[in-house]
Enzyme design. Structure first.
Site, short mmCIF file in Angstrom:
data_model
loop_
_atom_site.label_atom_id
_atom_site.label_comp_id
_atom_site.label_asym_id
_atom_site.label_seq_id
_atom_site.Cartn_x
_atom_site.Cartn_y
_atom_site.Cartn_z
N TRP A 1 0.82 -1.22 0.00
CA TRP A 1 0.00 0.00 0.00
C TRP A 1 0.86 1.27 0.00
O TRP A 1 0.33 2.36 -0.10
CB TRP A 1 -0.92 0.01 1.23
CG TRP A 1 -2.11 -0.88 1.10
CD1 TRP A 1 -2.47 -1.65 0.02
CD2 TRP A 1 -3.13 -1.09 2.09
NE1 TRP A 1 -3.64 -2.33 0.28
CE2 TRP A 1 -4.06 -2.00 1.54
CE3 TRP A 1 -3.34 -0.62 3.38
CZ2 TRP A 1 -5.19 -2.42 2.24
CZ3 TRP A 1 -4.46 -1.04 4.09
CH2 TRP A 1 -5.38 -1.93 3.53
N HIS B 1 13.13 -1.92 -0.86
CA HIS B 1 12.31 -1.52 -2.02
C HIS B 1 13.02 -0.34 -2.69
O HIS B 1 13.66 0.47 -2.02
CB HIS B 1 10.92 -1.11 -1.52
CG HIS B 1 9.96 -0.82 -2.65
ND1 HIS B 1 9.99 0.35 -3.35
CD2 HIS B 1 8.96 -1.56 -3.18
CE1 HIS B 1 9.04 0.32 -4.28
NE2 HIS B 1 8.40 -0.83 -4.20
N GLU C 1 11.84 -5.92 -9.04
CA GLU C 1 11.05 -4.81 -9.56
C GLU C 1 11.97 -3.85 -10.32
O GLU C 1 12.66 -3.03 -9.71
CB GLU C 1 10.39 -4.03 -8.42
CG GLU C 1 9.43 -4.86 -7.60
CD GLU C 1 8.53 -4.01 -6.72
OE1 GLU C 1 7.33 -4.25 -6.72
OE2 GLU C 1 9.04 -3.10 -6.04
N GLY D 1 4.95 1.76 -11.11
CA GLY D 1 4.00 2.87 -11.23
C GLY D 1 3.91 3.49 -12.62
O GLY D 1 3.26 4.51 -12.80
#
Ligand code: PGA
Length: 231
Positions: A13, A104, A153, A159
């Site tokens: 989230w 991340h 990623e 995004g």
């Protein structure tokens, strides 16, 4: 489900949602679940909310606890002590958190997380019996000892609405498995949607996906879960 390998579906989230919005999400997810025939046995759904929501979510998901596991989006590189603003592995363990996302690319880029900090975070995570999920950006990202789950990623896919192709991801996952982490699990993240999630999960070297934007709406996230469950 015909596929017997366990598939991981991670919802990140990021820095989103109030307690009320989280409540609404869980309520809707629960409703979608009770209207569906999904077999969840081979799925591991990991919900990574901001720290502020871990405690309320622990209570909210009690009736879904066999289906949804909690993950933290980050963790302190230090134990309990004089480290203002940090949330330690010990505190997260106490809240029933099972996983911790570490490294991340948003943490690496916006908060200048170095390899040393990431290593310390992994150590803290392992010391308290939490399972680290390491964000890797490419085949060259160092993987500290003890890491068994990687979230691959590529930065440009995050995004952007432009995911990497499942075939290319599969190839990178194969190299990651061979080079660094034999027997490890590899998840893919970066513009995952309900339309493409199952395609990623079908790849031989992939063990699941991570969704950011598409996890914010419970219905689109449930669509991802449903499509992956039908592989
Ligand atoms: P995205 O984010 O699904 O919004 O591209 C993925 C992530 O950063 O984990």
């Amino acid at each position: 489900m015909t596929n017997m390998k366990k598939l991981f579906i991670l919802a990140n989230w990021k820095s989103n949602k109030t307690v009320t919005e989280a409540e609404e999400w869980i309520k809707e997810f629960g409703e979608s679940r009770s209207q569906s025939q999904i077999a969840f046995e081979n799925l591991e759904i990991i919900l990574c909310p901001p720290f502020t929501l871990l405690y309320p979510l622990k209570t909210m998901i009690y009736y879904l606890s066999s289906i949804i596991k909690l993950g933290a989006q980050d963790i302190s590189p230090f134990p309990n002590g004089a480290y203002t603003g940090e949330v330690s592995a010990c505190m997260l363990k106490d809240l029933g958190v099972k996983y911790a996302l570490i490294g991340h690319s948003e943490r690496r880029n916006y908060f200048q997380e170095s390899g040393k900090i990431i290593e310390n975070k992994i150590k803290e995570t392992l010391n308290f019996g939490l399972i680290p999920i390491l964000g890797v950006q490419d085949k060259a990202t160092p993987v500290p000892e003890g890491v068994k789950i990687l979230l691959y990623e590529p930065a440009r896919a995050i995004g952007s609405g432009v995911p990497e192709s499942p075939e290319k991801v599969n190839e990178t996952a194969r190299t990651l498995k061979e080079n660094f982490t034999k027997g490890s699990l590899i998840l893919y993240g970066g513009s995952v949607t309900s339309q493409n999630a199952a395609n990623f999960c079908r790849q031989q070297n992939l063990d699941g996906i991570g969704a950011g934007g598409a996890s914010l709406d419970s219905k689109s996230f449930f669509e991802i879960v449903k499509n992956v469950s039908q592989i």
